[in-house]
Design an enzyme around this catalytic site. Structure first.
Site, PDB file in Angstrom:
ATOM      1  N   CYS B 130     -14.660 -54.561 -60.051  1.00 46.46           N
ATOM      2  CA  CYS B 130     -14.550 -54.841 -58.270  1.00 46.46           C
ATOM      3  C   CYS B 130     -12.888 -54.805 -58.081  1.00 46.46           C
ATOM      4  O   CYS B 130     -12.752 -54.541 -56.722  1.00 46.46           O
ATOM      5  CB  CYS B 130     -14.901 -56.035 -58.205  1.00 46.46           C
ATOM      6  N   TYR B 131     -12.029 -54.897 -58.938  1.00 50.07           N
ATOM      7  CA  TYR B 131     -10.600 -54.801 -58.329  1.00 50.07           C
ATOM      8  C   TYR B 131      -9.744 -53.876 -59.319  1.00 50.07           C
ATOM      9  O   TYR B 131      -9.383 -54.371 -60.409  1.00 50.07           O
ATOM     10  CB  TYR B 131      -9.753 -56.228 -58.552  1.00 50.07           C
TER      11      TYR B 131
END
Ligand code: SF4
Ligand code: SF4
Lengths: 136, 383
Positions: B130-131
Site C-alpha cells: 500500500c506504500y
C-alpha cells in the site's frame, strides 16, 4: 585621539605589580585599570590591565614596562555578543570574573560591558544560543 | 462578591476587563486592599520563559505520490520519531544530529519551522503493497505540511532547586556551567511571575485552561509528567519542583522569539518556551495567592557534583537569588538565573494586552488537576 588597549602582564617577586600602574601614571600620564590580578604563593603572578591614552604614548609606556623586566602580552581577542540571539537568560552572569555581564536591575535584561572584559572566555560555552564569541 | 468565568469573559468581550500582571498586582492590592481589589480586578497574567526538555511537536507531512510509510525520518539531520502512522512524526526537543558537536537538535528544528524556514526532510521506509515508495528527500515548511502543533508533556515546573558544585572541577549540567568549589550557583524559576506559584494548588488552572504558548494560544491538556504534590510548602508554595503542566498549541500562531532551541554545553539540547497563564480573579482567596512575592518563595541549594542523593544545603528566597549572590557558611556564591525573567515579564505583559483588547477569553477547566500525587522511582530488578 585616546584609545584603550588591554595587556596580560606577568611578574615575579623582583618586580611588584603596583609599580606597573605607577610608571604608566607618573611617567606617561596614562590611565591604567587593573581588571584582574592573581598572585601565587611564590610571589609570581599575572594581571590583566587596560590602559587608556594616546596610542603612541601607550606604546611607549608598554615598552618601558617591558624594559623594566615584565613579560607583556597584548590581549588582542575580545568578546562579542549577537544581541539578536541573546534571550536574557542570565546563565553567563555568574561566570564572569570581572562582572562585565550584568543583569539590569530594572529591566532584567543582561548587559555586556566590553570595557572591563578581559577576554577570559569563561562565559562563551555557558551560552545556550551561542550568542557570545571570542574574536581574535 | 465572587465572580464567574462568564462574567469575566463578558467584560473581556466588551473590553472592560481589568487586568494586571502578577508583578503589578501586588501594588494594586497594597493600595486598594484585598476586598476592593478582588471586586475590581478580573484577571492576573503570569509568565515564564525557561528551558524545558520535555517539549516537542507533532507534524503531519502529507502524502507524496506514490506514498511512503516513513520509519526512519530525519529533519535537518535530526532523527525524529518514525513510530507513528505513515507520515506523522513527533519531534522531540532533545533529539540530536548524529554529530553531537553540531549543537543542533529537535528544538532547533521546531524553532526553525516556527521562524518560517524550510527544513530538509529525508525519510525512508520498508515499502509495502500500500506504500510502495522507499525513500523521499525534500524540503518542508509550516506552509506546506498539514498539522503542526507543539505538545509539551512537561512545562511550567512549579518551582525548582538551586544548583552548585562543591567538587574541584567545573561541571556542565542541565543547570548550566557550575564552577569548582561553589564559585557559582544557578536557579531557574520565574518566581513571583511563574504560573504555578500564583495558583499553587491549581484552584483555577486545570485541563482546558486557555494559555499563551510560544507567542500563540494554547491549552493545558493534562497534568505534566512528574506532577507531584508532596514537597513541603513555605508561605503556601512548595520549596521544590512539584506540579507541572502538559501543554498543547498551534505552531502556526507562534513566534520564534518565544520558542528557542538551546544547546547546553556538556548536557545536550533543550528548548526554551514562553508560557503565560491567565488567572481569573473569581474571589479574594485566588487574588491573595497571586500576591506572592520573590521574598516569600524559597528554593533549596543542592550539590550537583553528587551523582544522586542531593540533599538540601540551605534555603534561599528568589529575592536573595536575584541580587546576584548568596552566602553559604560565610562565603559568597555568585548566582545566575537560567530562565529569562525579562522574557517572563514580556509574556505576562503580552497576554495582559491580549485580554485587555478582547482578543483572548478565559476557558473554565473541564477537569481539575490531581489534588494529590506522589512520584515513583525507577527500580532495577535483580534476577
Ligand atoms: S570573556 Fe566573558 S567571562 Fe571573561 S571577562 Fe569577558 S565577558 Fe567576562
Ligand atoms: S548566556 Fe547567552 S543568552 Fe543567556 S544572557 Fe548570557 S549572552 Fe544572553
Amino acid at each position: 585621539m585616546t584609545m584603550e588597549k588591554k595587556y596580560k602582564i606577568s611578574y615575579n617577586e623582583n618586580n611588584v605589580q603596583g609599580s606597573v600602574a605607577y610608571i604608566l601614571v607618573k611617567e606617561f600620564d596614562l590611565t591604567p585599570n587593573i581588571l584582574k590580578a592573581e598572585i601565587e604563593g611564590d610571589g609570581t603572578g599575572k594581571m590583566v590591565l587596560s590602559v587608556k591614552g594616546e596610542p603612541d604614548v601607550i606604546d611607549r609606556g608598554i615598552q618601558r614596562i617591558q624594559d623594566a623586566g615584565y613579560n607583556v602580552i597584548p590581549l588582542c581577542s575580545h568578546i562579542t555578543r549577537d544581541d539578536s540571539k541573546c534571550w536574557d537568560c542570565g546563565a553567563c552572569v555568574s561566570l564572569c570574573p570581572t562582572h562585565s555581564l550584568r543583569v539590569d536591575p530594572e529591566t532584567f535584561e543582561v548587559n555586556l560591558g566590553i570595557e572591563t572584559c578581559i577576554a577570559c572566555g569563561a562565559c562563551v560555552n555557558a551560552c545556550s544560543v551561542h550568542a557570545l564569541k571570542l574574536v581574535l | 462578591m465572587a465572580k464567574t468565568y462568564e462574567e469575566i469573559n463578558e467584560r473581556i468581550r466588551s473590553r472592560k476587563a481589568v487586568v494586571y500582571t502578577a508583578e503589578e498586582i501586588m501594588e494594586v492590592v497594597k493600595k486598594k486592599g484585598i476586598e476592593k481589589a478582588a471586586e475590581e480586578v478580573d484577571v492576573v497574567t503570569t509568565g515564564t520563559f525557561g528551558a524545558m526538555c520535555s517539549s516537542g511537536a507533532f507534524l503531519n507531512f502529507g502524502h507524496a505520490t506514490p506514498p511512503i510509510r516513513m520509519t526512519d525520518i530525519l529533519l535537518n539531520d535530526v532523527p525524529v520519531d518514525g513510530g507513528l502512522a505513515a507520515v506523522d512524526t513527533y519531534v522531540g526537543a532533545t533529539s540530536l544530529t548524529k554529530d553531537p558537536k553540531g549543537g543542533y537538535g529537535g528544538a532547533h528544528v521546531i524553532e526553525d519551522l516556527i521562524a518560517g524556514k524550510s527544513v530538509h526532510l529525508h525519510a525512508s521506509g520498508p515499502g509495502t503493497d500500500c506504500y510502495v515508495r522507499k525513500e523521499i528527500d525534500t524540503y518542508i515548511s509550516l506552509d506546506d505540511i498539514n498539522e503542526a502543533y507543539l505538545y509539551n508533556p512537561r512545562n511550567c515546573y512549579q518551582n525548582y532547586g538551586i544548583a552548585t558544585n562543591t567538587s574541584g572541577r567545573t561541571i556542565y549540567t542541565y543547570m548550566g556551567k557550575l564552577l569548582p568549589r561553589m564559585k557559582n550557583a544557578t536557579y531557574s524559576s520565574a518566581g513571583q511571575l511563574s504560573p504555578l506559584l500564583n495558583d499553587p494548588h491549581c484552584d483555577t488552572i486545570g485541563i482546558g485552561t486557555h494559555i499563551f504558548l510560544g507567542g500563540g494560544e494554547g491549552y493545558v491538556s493534562w497534568q505534566g509528567t512528574q506532577f507531584k504534590t508532596t514537597p513541603e510548602e513555605v508561605n503556601g508554595v512548595p520549596v521544590g519542583g512539584a506540579r507541572t503542566l502538559a501543554l498543547i498549541g498551534d505552531m502556526r500562531q507562534m513566534d520564534a522569539k518565544y520558542v528557542r532551541g538551546l544547546d547546553i554545553t556538556g548536557y545536550g539540547i533543550s528548548m526554551a518556551v514562553g508560557v503565560g497563564v491567565p488567572i481569573p480573579i473569581l474571589n479574594k482567596d485566588i487574588l491573595q495567592r497571586c500576591c506572592i512575592t520573590d521574598e516569600q518563595i524559597y528554593a533549596e541549594l543542592t550539590d550537583y557534583s553528587l551523582p544522586s542523593g542531593r540533599s538540601c544545603m540551605q534555603r534561599y528566597n528568589y529575592a536573595e537569588l536575584r541580587t546576584g549572590s548568596i552566602e553559604y557558611e560565610g562565603r559568597k556564591i555568585r548566582t545566575s538565573s537560567l530562565s529569562s525573567y525579562s522574557g517572563a515579564r514580556k509574556v505576562a505583559g503580552e497576554l495582559k494586552s491580549w485580554v485587555e483588547n478582547g482578543e483572548f477569553e478565559l476557558v473554565k477547566p473541564i477537569r481539575a488537576l490531581p489534588r494529590e500525587a506522589k512520584l515513583k522511582s525507577l527500580t532495577e530488578e535483580w534476577m
